[in-house]
Design a protein around this motif. Structure first.
Motif, PDB file in Angstrom:
ATOM      1  N   ILE A 196       0.852  -1.189   0.000  1.00  0.00           N
ATOM      2  CA  ILE A 196       0.000   0.000   0.000  1.00  0.00           C
ATOM      3  C   ILE A 196       0.885   1.236   0.000  1.00  0.00           C
ATOM      4  CG2 ILE A 196      -2.021  -1.102   1.018  1.00  0.00           C
ATOM      5  CD1 ILE A 196      -1.204  -0.010   3.730  1.00  0.00           C
ATOM      6  N   TYR A 197       0.401   2.301  -0.657  1.00  0.00           N
ATOM      7  CA  TYR A 197       1.223   3.502  -0.758  1.00  0.00           C
ATOM      8  C   TYR A 197       0.450   4.785  -0.467  1.00  0.00           C
ATOM      9  CZ  TYR A 197      -0.868   3.932  -5.431  1.00  0.00           C
ATOM     10  OH  TYR A 197      -1.746   4.033  -6.474  1.00  0.00           O
ATOM     11  N   ASP A 198      -0.865   4.698  -0.302  1.00  0.00           N
ATOM     12  CA  ASP A 198      -1.636   5.906  -0.048  1.00  0.00           C
ATOM     13  C   ASP A 198      -3.001   5.526   0.510  1.00  0.00           C
ATOM     14  OD1 ASP A 198      -2.252   8.577   0.082  1.00  0.00           O
ATOM     15  OD2 ASP A 198      -2.439   8.881  -2.084  1.00  0.00           O
ATOM     16  N   ARG A 199      -3.689   6.504   1.070  1.00  0.00           N
ATOM     17  CA  ARG A 199      -5.045   6.317   1.563  1.00  0.00           C
ATOM     18  C   ARG A 199      -6.047   6.732   0.488  1.00  0.00           C
ATOM     19  NH1 ARG A 199      -1.780   8.062   5.663  1.00  0.00           N
ATOM     20  NH2 ARG A 199      -1.951   6.955   7.651  1.00  0.00           N
ATOM     21  N   VAL A 200      -7.220   6.116   0.526  1.00  0.00           N
ATOM     22  CA  VAL A 200      -8.326   6.532  -0.330  1.00  0.00           C
ATOM     23  C   VAL A 200      -9.282   7.327   0.548  1.00  0.00           C
ATOM     24  CG1 VAL A 200     -10.161   5.810  -1.896  1.00  0.00           C
ATOM     25  CG2 VAL A 200      -8.058   4.449  -1.738  1.00  0.00           C
ATOM     26  N   GLU A 201      -9.265   8.638   0.395  1.00  0.00           N
ATOM     27  CA  GLU A 201     -10.017   9.523   1.283  1.00  0.00           C
ATOM     28  C   GLU A 201     -11.511   9.470   0.987  1.00  0.00           C
ATOM     29  OE1 GLU A 201      -8.544  11.102   3.693  1.00  0.00           O
ATOM     30  OE2 GLU A 201      -6.450  10.788   3.085  1.00  0.00           O
ATOM     31  N   ASN A 255     -12.064  -5.116  -3.648  1.00  0.00           N
ATOM     32  CA  ASN A 255     -10.717  -5.232  -3.103  1.00  0.00           C
ATOM     33  C   ASN A 255      -9.865  -6.195  -3.906  1.00  0.00           C
ATOM     34  OD1 ASN A 255     -10.420  -3.575  -0.580  1.00  0.00           O
ATOM     35  ND2 ASN A 255     -12.353  -4.620  -0.137  1.00  0.00           N
ATOM     36  N   PHE A 256      -8.634  -5.747  -4.168  1.00  0.00           N
ATOM     37  CA  PHE A 256      -7.595  -6.496  -4.883  1.00  0.00           C
ATOM     38  C   PHE A 256      -7.900  -6.719  -6.360  1.00  0.00           C
ATOM     39  CE2 PHE A 256      -7.163  -7.599  -0.379  1.00  0.00           C
ATOM     40  CZ  PHE A 256      -5.871  -7.143  -0.166  1.00  0.00           C
ATOM     41  N   ASP A 277     -12.647   8.382   8.124  1.00  0.00           N
ATOM     42  CA  ASP A 277     -12.264   9.398   7.149  1.00  0.00           C
ATOM     43  C   ASP A 277     -11.686   8.864   5.856  1.00  0.00           C
ATOM     44  OD1 ASP A 277     -10.058   8.422   8.449  1.00  0.00           O
ATOM     45  OD2 ASP A 277      -9.075  10.356   8.686  1.00  0.00           O
ATOM     46  N   ILE A 278     -11.497   7.547   5.752  1.00  0.00           N
ATOM     47  CA  ILE A 278     -10.984   6.965   4.516  1.00  0.00           C
ATOM     48  C   ILE A 278     -11.812   5.736   4.149  1.00  0.00           C
ATOM     49  CG2 ILE A 278      -8.625   7.780   4.917  1.00  0.00           C
ATOM     50  CD1 ILE A 278      -7.880   4.913   5.731  1.00  0.00           C
ATOM     51  N   PHE A 279     -11.814   5.409   2.850  1.00  0.00           N
ATOM     52  CA  PHE A 279     -12.410   4.146   2.403  1.00  0.00           C
ATOM     53  C   PHE A 279     -11.474   2.980   2.696  1.00  0.00           C
ATOM     54  CE2 PHE A 279     -14.671   6.943  -0.759  1.00  0.00           C
ATOM     55  CZ  PHE A 279     -15.952   6.664  -0.314  1.00  0.00           C
ATOM     56  N   GLY A 280     -10.186   3.212   2.541  1.00  0.00           N
ATOM     57  CA  GLY A 280      -9.178   2.163   2.684  1.00  0.00           C
ATOM     58  C   GLY A 280      -7.879   2.666   2.070  1.00  0.00           C
ATOM     59  N   TYR A 281      -7.214   1.797   1.289  1.00  0.00           N
ATOM     60  CA  TYR A 281      -5.876   2.121   0.824  1.00  0.00           C
ATOM     61  C   TYR A 281      -5.690   1.844  -0.662  1.00  0.00           C
ATOM     62  CZ  TYR A 281      -5.108   2.050   5.838  1.00  0.00           C
ATOM     63  OH  TYR A 281      -5.217   2.296   7.173  1.00  0.00           O
ATOM     64  N   ARG A 282      -4.781   2.638  -1.262  1.00  0.00           N
ATOM     65  CA  ARG A 282      -4.323   2.371  -2.621  1.00  0.00           C
ATOM     66  C   ARG A 282      -3.109   1.468  -2.546  1.00  0.00           C
ATOM     67  NH1 ARG A 282      -6.223   7.649  -3.057  1.00  0.00           N
ATOM     68  NH2 ARG A 282      -7.564   7.982  -4.891  1.00  0.00           N
ATOM     69  N   PHE A 290      -4.789   1.828  -9.555  1.00  0.00           N
ATOM     70  CA  PHE A 290      -4.396   1.353  -8.233  1.00  0.00           C
ATOM     71  C   PHE A 290      -5.152   0.069  -7.919  1.00  0.00           C
ATOM     72  CE2 PHE A 290      -8.167   3.825  -7.204  1.00  0.00           C
ATOM     73  CZ  PHE A 290      -8.757   3.159  -6.139  1.00  0.00           C
ATOM     74  N   VAL A 291      -4.636  -0.647  -6.933  1.00  0.00           N
ATOM     75  CA  VAL A 291      -5.291  -1.852  -6.434  1.00  0.00           C
ATOM     76  C   VAL A 291      -5.942  -1.512  -5.106  1.00  0.00           C
ATOM     77  CG1 VAL A 291      -4.975  -4.229  -5.638  1.00  0.00           C
ATOM     78  CG2 VAL A 291      -3.648  -3.384  -7.589  1.00  0.00           C
ATOM     79  N   PRO A 292      -7.271  -1.632  -4.980  1.00  0.00           N
ATOM     80  CA  PRO A 292      -7.926  -1.336  -3.704  1.00  0.00           C
ATOM     81  C   PRO A 292      -7.536  -2.355  -2.626  1.00  0.00           C
ATOM     82  CG  PRO A 292      -9.505  -1.375  -5.525  1.00  0.00           C
ATOM     83  CD  PRO A 292      -8.241  -1.977  -6.038  1.00  0.00           C
ATOM     84  N   VAL A 293      -7.199  -1.860  -1.457  1.00  0.00           N
ATOM     85  CA  VAL A 293      -6.843  -2.718  -0.324  1.00  0.00           C
ATOM     86  C   VAL A 293      -7.684  -2.284   0.881  1.00  0.00           C
ATOM     87  CG1 VAL A 293      -5.009  -3.469   1.237  1.00  0.00           C
ATOM     88  CG2 VAL A 293      -4.498  -3.042  -1.178  1.00  0.00           C
ATOM     89  N   LEU A 294      -8.475  -3.211   1.401  1.00  0.00           N
ATOM     90  CA  LEU A 294      -9.336  -3.000   2.565  1.00  0.00           C
ATOM     91  C   LEU A 294     -10.295  -1.817   2.381  1.00  0.00           C
ATOM     92  CD1 LEU A 294      -7.208  -3.743   5.767  1.00  0.00           C
ATOM     93  CD2 LEU A 294      -8.488  -5.308   4.303  1.00  0.00           C
TER      94      LEU A 294
END
Length: 281
Positions: free
Chosen positions: A201-206, A220-221, A256-261, A244-248
Protein backbone atom coordinates in the motif's frame (compact mmCIF):
# COMPACT_ATOMS: atom_id res chain seq x y z
CA UNK A 1 -6.68 8.17 36.42
CA UNK A 2 -6.55 4.70 34.89
CA UNK A 3 -4.68 1.77 36.41
CA UNK A 4 -1.13 2.23 35.14
CA UNK A 5 -0.40 -1.43 35.86
CA UNK A 6 -2.52 -2.39 32.83
CA UNK A 7 -0.84 -5.14 30.81
CA UNK A 8 -1.53 -7.76 28.15
CA UNK A 9 -2.93 -11.10 29.32
CA UNK A 10 -0.30 -13.76 28.56
CA UNK A 11 -0.68 -17.55 28.90
CA UNK A 12 1.93 -20.11 27.84
CA UNK A 13 1.15 -23.66 26.72
CA UNK A 14 3.65 -26.34 25.78
CA UNK A 15 7.19 -27.34 26.77
CA UNK A 16 10.28 -25.16 26.66
CA UNK A 17 10.79 -21.45 26.28
CA UNK A 18 8.19 -19.87 24.00
CA UNK A 19 9.43 -18.78 20.58
CA UNK A 20 5.94 -18.58 19.05
CA UNK A 21 3.06 -16.26 19.88
CA UNK A 22 -0.59 -15.91 18.89
CA UNK A 23 -2.00 -12.45 19.64
CA UNK A 24 -5.65 -11.44 19.68
CA UNK A 25 -7.71 -8.37 20.66
CA UNK A 26 -5.26 -5.72 19.58
CA UNK A 27 -8.56 -3.95 19.01
CA UNK A 28 -11.04 -4.55 21.78
CA UNK A 29 -14.06 -4.62 19.47
CA UNK A 30 -12.65 -7.54 17.45
CA UNK A 31 -13.35 -10.65 19.57
CA UNK A 32 -12.90 -13.15 16.72
CA UNK A 33 -9.28 -13.91 17.56
CA UNK A 34 -10.03 -14.64 21.21
CA UNK A 35 -12.91 -16.92 20.22
CA UNK A 36 -10.65 -18.79 17.80
CA UNK A 37 -7.96 -19.20 20.46
CA UNK A 38 -10.61 -20.57 22.83
CA UNK A 39 -11.60 -23.15 20.21
CA UNK A 40 -8.00 -24.23 19.73
CA UNK A 41 -7.34 -24.60 23.47
CA UNK A 42 -10.73 -26.20 24.21
CA UNK A 43 -9.84 -29.08 21.88
CA UNK A 44 -7.07 -30.09 24.31
CA UNK A 45 -4.10 -30.01 21.91
CA UNK A 46 -0.79 -31.54 22.91
CA UNK A 47 1.69 -28.79 22.19
CA UNK A 48 5.13 -29.91 21.08
CA UNK A 49 6.65 -26.43 21.49
CA UNK A 50 5.80 -23.62 23.89
CA UNK A 51 3.39 -20.99 22.57
CA UNK A 52 2.39 -17.66 24.09
CA UNK A 53 -1.29 -16.79 23.71
CA UNK A 54 -1.73 -13.06 24.27
CA UNK A 55 -4.81 -10.89 24.74
CA UNK A 56 -3.21 -7.60 23.73
CA UNK A 57 -5.69 -5.04 25.04
CA UNK A 58 -7.74 -6.41 27.97
CA UNK A 59 -9.32 -3.09 29.08
CA UNK A 60 -10.58 -2.23 25.58
CA UNK A 61 -11.80 -5.81 25.18
CA UNK A 62 -13.81 -5.56 28.40
CA UNK A 63 -15.35 -2.33 27.12
CA UNK A 64 -15.81 -3.78 23.61
CA UNK A 65 -14.15 -0.70 22.13
CA UNK A 66 -11.43 -0.44 19.49
CA UNK A 67 -9.23 1.40 21.98
CA UNK A 68 -9.63 3.51 25.10
CA UNK A 69 -6.94 6.19 24.71
CA UNK A 70 -5.47 5.42 21.28
CA UNK A 71 -5.48 2.86 18.48
CA UNK A 72 -3.06 0.22 19.77
CA UNK A 73 -2.13 -0.78 16.21
CA UNK A 74 -0.83 2.73 15.47
CA UNK A 75 1.43 3.43 18.48
CA UNK A 76 4.21 0.81 18.34
CA UNK A 77 6.82 0.40 19.73
CA UNK A 78 4.99 2.22 22.52
CA UNK A 79 6.19 3.85 25.71
CA UNK A 80 6.12 2.11 29.13
CA UNK A 81 5.79 5.48 30.90
CA UNK A 82 3.04 6.96 28.70
CA UNK A 83 -0.22 8.32 30.05
CA UNK A 84 -2.16 6.51 27.31
CA UNK A 85 -3.04 2.91 28.09
CA UNK A 86 -2.44 1.71 24.54
CA UNK A 87 1.08 3.16 24.41
CA UNK A 88 1.96 1.29 27.61
CA UNK A 89 0.39 -1.88 26.24
CA UNK A 90 2.31 -1.49 22.97
CA UNK A 91 5.61 -1.35 24.85
CA UNK A 92 4.74 -4.45 26.86
CA UNK A 93 3.46 -6.35 23.83
CA UNK A 94 6.66 -5.50 21.94
CA UNK A 95 8.69 -6.94 24.81
CA UNK A 96 6.50 -10.05 25.17
CA UNK A 97 6.83 -10.99 21.50
CA UNK A 98 10.40 -9.80 20.89
CA UNK A 99 11.80 -13.34 20.66
CA UNK A 100 8.72 -14.93 19.08
CA UNK A 101 7.48 -15.56 15.58
CA UNK A 102 4.03 -14.06 15.90
CA UNK A 103 0.63 -14.11 14.23
CA UNK A 104 -1.89 -11.47 15.32
CA UNK A 105 -5.56 -12.03 14.47
CA UNK A 106 -7.81 -9.14 13.41
CA UNK A 107 -11.10 -8.75 11.55
CA UNK A 108 -12.23 -6.17 9.01
CA UNK A 109 -15.29 -4.58 7.42
CA UNK A 110 -13.74 -4.91 3.97
CA UNK A 111 -13.45 -8.53 2.88
CA UNK A 112 -14.56 -12.01 4.03
CA UNK A 113 -11.30 -13.64 2.94
CA UNK A 114 -8.10 -13.52 5.03
CA UNK A 115 -5.47 -10.88 4.22
CA UNK A 116 -1.98 -10.82 5.77
CA UNK A 117 0.01 -7.68 6.56
CA UNK A 118 3.79 -7.52 7.04
CA UNK A 119 6.41 -4.82 7.50
CA UNK A 120 8.94 -3.88 4.85
CA UNK A 121 12.36 -5.41 5.43
CA UNK A 122 11.01 -8.21 7.62
CA UNK A 123 12.13 -11.43 5.94
CA UNK A 124 10.79 -13.65 8.70
CA UNK A 125 7.31 -12.15 8.52
CA UNK A 126 7.17 -12.76 4.76
CA UNK A 127 8.21 -16.39 5.34
CA UNK A 128 5.55 -16.87 8.03
CA UNK A 129 2.86 -15.32 5.82
CA UNK A 130 3.79 -17.75 3.05
CA UNK A 131 2.95 -20.66 5.37
CA UNK A 132 -0.60 -19.44 5.95
CA UNK A 133 -3.76 -20.13 3.90
CA UNK A 134 -3.93 -16.48 2.80
CA UNK A 135 -4.19 -15.08 -0.72
CA UNK A 136 -3.13 -11.40 -0.48
CA UNK A 137 -0.01 -10.53 1.53
CA UNK A 138 0.45 -6.77 1.92
CA UNK A 139 3.43 -4.63 2.90
CA UNK A 140 1.82 -1.92 5.05
CA UNK A 141 4.94 0.06 6.01
CA UNK A 142 4.63 2.89 3.44
CA UNK A 143 1.36 4.01 5.10
CA UNK A 144 1.22 2.52 8.61
CA UNK A 145 4.76 2.42 9.99
CA UNK A 146 3.73 2.25 13.68
CA UNK A 147 1.64 -0.93 13.44
CA UNK A 148 2.37 -4.06 15.47
CA UNK A 149 3.97 -5.68 12.41
CA UNK A 150 6.69 -3.01 12.52
CA UNK A 151 8.16 -4.64 15.67
CA UNK A 152 9.54 -7.57 13.62
CA UNK A 153 8.62 -11.20 13.10
CA UNK A 154 4.91 -10.32 13.21
CA UNK A 155 2.21 -11.13 10.66
CA UNK A 156 -1.12 -9.37 11.25
CA UNK A 157 -4.00 -11.22 9.60
CA UNK A 158 -7.49 -9.94 8.89
CA UNK A 159 -9.29 -13.27 9.30
CA UNK A 160 -12.62 -12.16 7.82
CA UNK A 161 -15.47 -9.77 8.44
CA UNK A 162 -16.13 -8.34 11.89
CA UNK A 163 -18.53 -10.42 14.01
CA UNK A 164 -19.22 -12.95 11.24
CA UNK A 165 -19.33 -16.56 12.56
CA UNK A 166 -17.27 -17.96 9.68
CA UNK A 167 -14.47 -15.53 10.57
CA UNK A 168 -13.92 -17.48 13.79
CA UNK A 169 -13.51 -20.72 11.84
CA UNK A 170 -11.06 -19.03 9.47
CA UNK A 171 -9.11 -17.56 12.38
CA UNK A 172 -8.93 -20.99 14.03
CA UNK A 173 -7.63 -22.50 10.78
CA UNK A 174 -5.00 -19.77 10.49
CA UNK A 175 -3.82 -20.33 14.07
CA UNK A 176 -3.67 -24.10 13.67
CA UNK A 177 -1.83 -23.82 10.35
CA UNK A 178 0.74 -21.46 11.84
CA UNK A 179 1.34 -23.68 14.87
CA UNK A 180 1.61 -26.80 12.73
CA UNK A 181 4.03 -25.17 10.29
CA UNK A 182 6.21 -24.08 13.22
CA UNK A 183 6.19 -27.52 14.87
CA UNK A 184 3.98 -26.68 17.85
CA UNK A 185 1.01 -28.85 16.80
CA UNK A 186 1.36 -32.29 15.23
CA UNK A 187 -1.48 -32.24 12.69
CA UNK A 188 -2.30 -29.70 9.99
CA UNK A 189 -5.96 -28.74 9.49
CA UNK A 190 -7.56 -29.51 6.12
CA UNK A 191 -7.73 -26.33 4.10
CA UNK A 192 -7.98 -24.70 0.73
CA UNK A 193 -4.65 -23.10 -0.20
CA UNK A 194 -5.34 -19.89 -2.15
CA UNK A 195 -2.91 -18.56 -4.72
CA UNK A 196 -0.61 -16.08 -3.01
CA UNK A 197 -0.35 -12.53 -4.32
CA UNK A 198 1.89 -9.83 -2.90
CA UNK A 199 0.98 -6.14 -2.71
CA UNK A 200 2.14 -2.94 -1.05
CA UNK A 201 0.00 0.00 0.00
CA UNK A 202 1.22 3.50 -0.76
CA UNK A 203 -1.64 5.91 -0.05
CA UNK A 204 -5.04 6.32 1.56
CA UNK A 205 -8.33 6.53 -0.33
CA UNK A 206 -10.02 9.52 1.28
CA UNK A 207 -13.74 9.80 1.88
CA UNK A 208 -15.48 12.99 0.71
CA UNK A 209 -15.88 15.16 3.82
CA UNK A 210 -19.43 15.64 4.99
CA UNK A 211 -20.91 13.19 2.47
CA UNK A 212 -22.43 9.98 3.89
CA UNK A 213 -24.27 8.92 0.72
CA UNK A 214 -21.36 7.14 -0.96
CA UNK A 215 -21.42 3.62 -2.40
CA UNK A 216 -18.29 1.67 -3.23
CA UNK A 217 -18.00 0.35 -6.79
CA UNK A 218 -14.47 -1.09 -6.68
CA UNK A 219 -13.68 -4.56 -5.35
CA UNK A 220 -10.72 -5.23 -3.10
CA UNK A 221 -7.59 -6.50 -4.88
CA UNK A 222 -9.15 -5.99 -8.34
CA UNK A 223 -7.26 -3.20 -10.17
CA UNK A 224 -8.97 0.12 -10.85
CA UNK A 225 -8.00 1.74 -14.16
CA UNK A 226 -7.33 5.48 -14.70
CA UNK A 227 -10.63 7.27 -15.13
CA UNK A 228 -12.63 4.37 -13.67
CA UNK A 229 -15.16 5.16 -10.94
CA UNK A 230 -14.39 3.47 -7.63
CA UNK A 231 -17.26 5.03 -5.64
CA UNK A 232 -20.34 7.15 -6.15
CA UNK A 233 -22.50 9.41 -4.03
CA UNK A 234 -25.24 11.97 -4.34
CA UNK A 235 -22.49 14.40 -5.35
CA UNK A 236 -21.40 12.22 -8.29
CA UNK A 237 -18.69 9.68 -9.17
CA UNK A 238 -15.24 9.38 -7.62
CA UNK A 239 -12.81 8.36 -10.35
CA UNK A 240 -9.21 7.23 -10.24
CA UNK A 241 -6.56 9.64 -11.48
CA UNK A 242 -4.17 6.72 -11.87
CA UNK A 243 -4.46 2.96 -11.67
CA UNK A 244 -4.40 1.35 -8.23
CA UNK A 245 -5.29 -1.85 -6.43
CA UNK A 246 -7.93 -1.34 -3.70
CA UNK A 247 -6.84 -2.72 -0.32
CA UNK A 248 -9.34 -3.00 2.57
CA UNK A 249 -11.83 -0.62 0.97
CA UNK A 250 -15.12 -0.53 2.87
CA UNK A 251 -17.94 1.89 3.49
CA UNK A 252 -17.85 1.70 7.29
CA UNK A 253 -14.43 0.47 8.38
CA UNK A 254 -12.85 3.90 8.86
CA UNK A 255 -14.23 7.34 9.67
CA UNK A 256 -12.26 9.40 7.15
CA UNK A 257 -10.98 6.96 4.52
CA UNK A 258 -12.41 4.15 2.40
CA UNK A 259 -9.18 2.16 2.68
CA UNK A 260 -5.88 2.12 0.82
CA UNK A 261 -4.32 2.37 -2.62
CA UNK A 262 -1.99 -0.48 -3.40
CA UNK A 263 0.07 -1.94 -6.20
CA UNK A 264 0.93 -5.51 -7.11
CA UNK A 265 4.45 -6.76 -6.40
CA UNK A 266 4.28 -10.34 -7.66
CA UNK A 267 2.98 -13.84 -7.11
CA UNK A 268 5.83 -15.55 -5.26
CA UNK A 269 7.72 -15.23 -1.99
CA UNK A 270 10.84 -14.43 -3.99
CA UNK A 271 9.03 -11.50 -5.64
CA UNK A 272 8.12 -10.13 -2.21
CA UNK A 273 11.61 -10.63 -0.78
CA UNK A 274 13.19 -8.96 -3.81
CA UNK A 275 10.86 -5.95 -3.41
CA UNK A 276 10.88 -5.55 0.37
CA UNK A 277 14.00 -7.15 1.88
CA UNK A 278 17.60 -6.10 1.31
CA UNK A 279 19.41 -8.95 -0.43
CA UNK A 280 16.06 -10.30 -1.71
CA UNK A 281 15.62 -14.01 -2.19
Amino acid sequence: MFDKDVSPDVTVYGPGDPELAVVCNVHGDEPTGARAVHRVLASGPEFERAVKFVVANPPASAAHRRGLDADLNRVFPGDPEADERERRLAAQLTEETADCDTVAIHTTHATPEPVAFVAEGDRRAVEIAAELPVGPVVNETPVTDSAFASTGGVVSVEAGRVEQPNAVAKAEMLIRTFLHAEGALPAAPPMHEPDAEYFEIYDRVEKPPGDESYELLARNFEPVAPGEAYAKSAEGLLTAEESFVPVLLSQSGYDDIFGYRGRAVGGTVDDALDAWVEGGA
